[in-house]
Design a protein around this motif. Structure first.
Motif, PDB file in Angstrom:
ATOM      1  N   ALA A  43       0.436  -1.310  -0.206  1.00  0.00           N
ATOM      2  CA  ALA A  43      -0.111  -0.157   0.132  1.00  0.00           C
ATOM      3  C   ALA A  43       0.766   1.484   0.036  1.00  0.00           C
ATOM      4  N   PRO A  44       2.365   0.963   0.537  1.00  0.00           N
ATOM      5  CA  PRO A  44       2.740   2.585   0.740  1.00  0.00           C
ATOM      6  C   PRO A  44       3.747   2.827  -0.307  1.00  0.00           C
ATOM      7  N   ALA A  45       3.432   2.037  -1.439  1.00  0.00           N
ATOM      8  CA  ALA A  45       3.947   1.874  -2.756  1.00  0.00           C
ATOM      9  C   ALA A  45       3.043   2.443  -3.488  1.00  0.00           C
ATOM     10  N   ALA A  46       1.973   2.069  -3.397  1.00  0.00           N
ATOM     11  CA  ALA A  46       0.402   2.632  -4.476  1.00  0.00           C
ATOM     12  C   ALA A  46       0.420   3.891  -4.867  1.00  0.00           C
ATOM     13  N   HIS A  47       0.550   4.648  -4.475  1.00  0.00           N
ATOM     14  CA  HIS A  47       0.320   6.482  -4.808  1.00  0.00           C
ATOM     15  C   HIS A  47       1.310   6.531  -5.402  1.00  0.00           C
ATOM     16  N   ARG A  48       2.772   6.313  -4.994  1.00  0.00           N
ATOM     17  CA  ARG A  48       4.142   5.795  -5.503  1.00  0.00           C
ATOM     18  C   ARG A  48       3.851   5.527  -7.385  1.00  0.00           C
ATOM     19  N   TRP A  49       3.514   4.475  -7.213  1.00  0.00           N
ATOM     20  CA  TRP A  49       3.136   3.963  -8.697  1.00  0.00           C
ATOM     21  C   TRP A  49       2.016   4.775  -9.365  1.00  0.00           C
ATOM     22  N   LEU A  50       1.081   4.804  -8.547  1.00  0.00           N
ATOM     23  CA  LEU A  50       0.220   5.190 -10.069  1.00  0.00           C
ATOM     24  C   LEU A  50       0.657   7.072 -10.231  1.00  0.00           C
ATOM     25  N   ALA A  92      14.993 -24.971 -13.037  1.00  0.00           N
ATOM     26  CA  ALA A  92      15.261 -23.968 -11.590  1.00  0.00           C
ATOM     27  C   ALA A  92      14.182 -23.195 -10.386  1.00  0.00           C
ATOM     28  N   LEU A  93      13.748 -23.866  -9.957  1.00  0.00           N
ATOM     29  CA  LEU A  93      12.590 -22.850  -9.253  1.00  0.00           C
ATOM     30  C   LEU A  93      13.417 -22.314  -8.023  1.00  0.00           C
ATOM     31  N   THR A  94      12.886 -21.137  -8.178  1.00  0.00           N
ATOM     32  CA  THR A  94      13.109 -19.668  -6.856  1.00  0.00           C
ATOM     33  C   THR A  94      13.258 -20.629  -5.706  1.00  0.00           C
ATOM     34  N   ALA A  95      14.050 -19.808  -5.023  1.00  0.00           N
ATOM     35  CA  ALA A  95      13.985 -19.692  -2.940  1.00  0.00           C
ATOM     36  C   ALA A  95      13.964 -18.672  -2.435  1.00  0.00           C
ATOM     37  N   LEU A  96      13.397 -17.820  -3.475  1.00  0.00           N
ATOM     38  CA  LEU A  96      12.554 -16.508  -2.579  1.00  0.00           C
ATOM     39  C   LEU A  96      10.643 -16.517  -2.266  1.00  0.00           C
ATOM     40  N   THR A  97      10.540 -16.186  -0.840  1.00  0.00           N
ATOM     41  CA  THR A  97       9.128 -16.208  -0.337  1.00  0.00           C
ATOM     42  C   THR A  97       8.422 -15.640  -0.937  1.00  0.00           C
ATOM     43  N   ALA A  98       6.921 -15.160  -0.853  1.00  0.00           N
ATOM     44  CA  ALA A  98       6.014 -15.087  -1.186  1.00  0.00           C
ATOM     45  C   ALA A  98       5.992 -13.316  -1.372  1.00  0.00           C
ATOM     46  N   GLU A  99       6.543 -13.699   0.110  1.00  0.00           N
ATOM     47  CA  GLU A  99       6.406 -11.599   0.292  1.00  0.00           C
ATOM     48  C   GLU A  99       7.978 -11.191  -0.956  1.00  0.00           C
ATOM     49  N   GLU A 100       9.027 -11.968  -0.506  1.00  0.00           N
ATOM     50  CA  GLU A 100      10.113 -11.656  -2.022  1.00  0.00           C
ATOM     51  C   GLU A 100       9.813 -11.471  -3.233  1.00  0.00           C
ATOM     52  N   VAL A 101       9.040 -12.194  -3.622  1.00  0.00           N
ATOM     53  CA  VAL A 101       8.716 -11.948  -4.869  1.00  0.00           C
ATOM     54  C   VAL A 101       6.940 -10.724  -5.709  1.00  0.00           C
ATOM     55  N   PHE A 102       6.422 -11.100  -4.437  1.00  0.00           N
ATOM     56  CA  PHE A 102       5.330  -9.524  -5.539  1.00  0.00           C
ATOM     57  C   PHE A 102       6.549  -8.183  -4.391  1.00  0.00           C
ATOM     58  N   GLU A 103       7.433  -8.695  -3.521  1.00  0.00           N
ATOM     59  CA  GLU A 103       7.872  -7.215  -2.653  1.00  0.00           C
ATOM     60  C   GLU A 103       9.320  -7.025  -4.881  1.00  0.00           C
ATOM     61  N   ARG A 104       9.260  -7.688  -5.182  1.00  0.00           N
ATOM     62  CA  ARG A 104      10.319  -7.778  -6.617  1.00  0.00           C
ATOM     63  C   ARG A 104       9.554  -6.843  -7.611  1.00  0.00           C
ATOM     64  N   ALA A 105       8.434  -7.766  -7.981  1.00  0.00           N
ATOM     65  CA  ALA A 105       7.465  -7.391  -9.027  1.00  0.00           C
ATOM     66  C   ALA A 105       6.789  -6.136  -8.416  1.00  0.00           C
ATOM     67  N   GLY A 137       7.334  -2.365 -11.462  1.00  0.00           N
ATOM     68  CA  GLY A 137       6.937  -1.642 -11.518  1.00  0.00           C
ATOM     69  C   GLY A 137       5.842  -1.816 -12.536  1.00  0.00           C
ATOM     70  N   ASP A 138       5.988  -2.946 -13.696  1.00  0.00           N
ATOM     71  CA  ASP A 138       5.255  -3.022 -15.046  1.00  0.00           C
ATOM     72  C   ASP A 138       4.323  -4.088 -13.773  1.00  0.00           C
ATOM     73  N   ASP A 139       2.714  -3.157 -14.993  1.00  0.00           N
ATOM     74  CA  ASP A 139       1.531  -3.504 -14.823  1.00  0.00           C
ATOM     75  C   ASP A 139       1.009  -4.893 -14.407  1.00  0.00           C
ATOM     76  N   ALA A 142       8.820 -13.599 -15.421  1.00  0.00           N
ATOM     77  CA  ALA A 142       7.438 -12.946 -15.635  1.00  0.00           C
ATOM     78  C   ALA A 142       7.989 -11.307 -15.894  1.00  0.00           C
ATOM     79  N   VAL A 143       8.910 -10.867 -14.537  1.00  0.00           N
ATOM     80  CA  VAL A 143      10.026 -10.126 -13.754  1.00  0.00           C
ATOM     81  C   VAL A 143      11.137  -9.620 -15.128  1.00  0.00           C
ATOM     82  N   GLU A 144      11.698 -10.910 -15.130  1.00  0.00           N
ATOM     83  CA  GLU A 144      12.764 -11.234 -15.925  1.00  0.00           C
ATOM     84  C   GLU A 144      12.647 -10.535 -17.304  1.00  0.00           C
ATOM     85  N   LEU A 145      11.119 -10.939 -18.389  1.00  0.00           N
ATOM     86  CA  LEU A 145      10.614 -11.087 -19.253  1.00  0.00           C
ATOM     87  C   LEU A 145      10.270  -9.761 -19.910  1.00  0.00           C
ATOM     88  N   ASN A 146       9.076  -9.226 -18.543  1.00  0.00           N
ATOM     89  CA  ASN A 146       8.931  -7.956 -19.187  1.00  0.00           C
ATOM     90  C   ASN A 146      10.032  -6.477 -19.273  1.00  0.00           C
TER      91      ASN A 146
END
Length: 350
Positions: free
Chosen positions: A55-62, A299-312, A316-318, A342-346
């Motif tokens: 949420a803290p990033a939502a207005h900056r993204w917008l 090559a399965l990621t070792a990142l947690t769900a939170e870390e994956v979403f933070e990376r996405a 910033g790509d919608d 998806a982070v890598e490709l887009n």
């Protein structure tokens, strides 16, 4: 995902900051499209950001995204209970449809409005490259899992209005040999003959899909739809390079339908599964790459769900944000790996 059909993720939480309502109020003066046909992804991406702890990033993204937005188009002529059929699928009526559903959701409970209009709109699930149904799924999820507010109800109205204005039935599809699983069915989808041009050039080429998922039982429909979302999300890791943006929708469109199921009468669930399968198969056919990428499967990621979403979110790509949101619903290592891919490709937005 919960037994009731509402997807969950390790990082999802209700919005108590008011950020989502503020963002939606900023957005509702904007139209659902830009540059003639491209979709406005901001309501969906902001909802995903807020829900998944960003949420803290939502207005900056917008603030960054707002340069892409266009005002809501001028009204054409009012949509009414008497003339709605002639307005269905008419993009000139986008503002008229938004106003119609604003009135409907103000006068009646939103679940009643959704139950009436879902079967009317479902045959046109491919309209707007499936963005309208995806936007509807985000709006319904919010209303199901958080308190109802006027901006959240208006967001559903605008999502349904966009869908109504962009209804687009798929061509008649012949059944191919049955497939035993959703993953096998997606693998067996034949690519369209001419893999060039945009989605509007490709969808008319569809002729046949594997026979999969037909059921009259609501519980089975829910189980199979969950399987389809999982399979399409996993498949992105190995096939997303075929078209990194468009193939996101092969997973996010059926997931939007899955998110809406708990708000719908159970008798609508089997038809919802059939439409979701058609949408996912259509996008798979339209953008199937010549061969899979082996590394995505191993090559399965070792990142947690939170870390994956933070990376996405940082990327910033919608589309990447929305796909990561779906991957968190699936919530296994292969899905998270697909989100990292998806982070890598887009291309990043920031």
């Amino acid at each position: 995902m919960t037994d009731s059909g509402t997807p969950t993720s390790a990082s999802s939480s209700p919005d108590t900051s008011g950020t989502l309502d503020e963002a939606l109020q900023r957005l509702h003066a904007s139209g659902p499209e830009r540059n003639g046909w491209l979709s406005n992804h901001a309501p969906m991406a902001v909802e995903a950001l807020v829900r998944n702890g960003q949420a803290p990033a939502a207005h900056r993204w917008l603030d960054h995204y707002r340069r892409k937005l266009e005002d809501m188009p001028a009204p054409h002529s009012p949509v009414t209970a008497a003339n709605w059929r002639e307005a269905l699928g008419d993009p000139r009526r986008i503002a008229d449809w938004a106003r119609f559903f604003e009135r409907e959701t103000a006068e009646r409970p939103w679940r009643e409005v959704l139950a009436v209009w879902w079967p009317r709109l479902l045959p046109g699930i491919a309209g707007g490259a499936t963005h309208p149904v995806i936007r509807t799924g985000h709006a319904v999820r919010t209303l199901l899992t958080t308190r109802e507010t006027e901006p959240r109800r208006t967001e559903l109205a605008h999502a349904l209005g966009y869908w109504a204005a962009r209804v687009q039935p798929l061509p008649e599809i012949a059944p191919l040999a049955p497939a035993p699983t959703a993953a096998a069915a997606l693998d067996a989808v034949p690519p369209v003959p001419r893999q060039d041009g945009g989605v509007r050039d490709r969808l008319p080429q569809l002729t046949a899909f594997p026979h999969w998922g037909a059921t009259a039982d609501p519980d089975t429909a829910h189980t199979l739809l969950t399987e389809l979302v999982t399979a399409a999300t996993h498949r992105y890791a190995t096939h997303g390079h075929g078209e990194p943006i468009m193939l996101v929708h092969a997973a996010t469109a059926p997931n939007a339908v899955l998110r809406a199921l708990p708000a719908l009468p159970r008798e609508l669930w089997p038809a919802s599964l059939a439409a979701a399968w058609a949408a996912s198969a259509a996008l798979t056919a339209a953008y199937t790459p010549r061969e899979a990428e082996a590394r995505g499967a191993t090559a399965l990621t070792a990142l947690t769900a939170e870390e994956v979403f933070e990376r996405a979110a940082a990327h910033g790509d919608d589309h990447t944000i929305k796909f990561a949101d779906t991957a968190l619903d699936v919530a296994d290592a292969r899905a998270l790996t697909a989100a990292v891919r998806a982070v890598e490709l887009n291309p990043p937005a920031f």
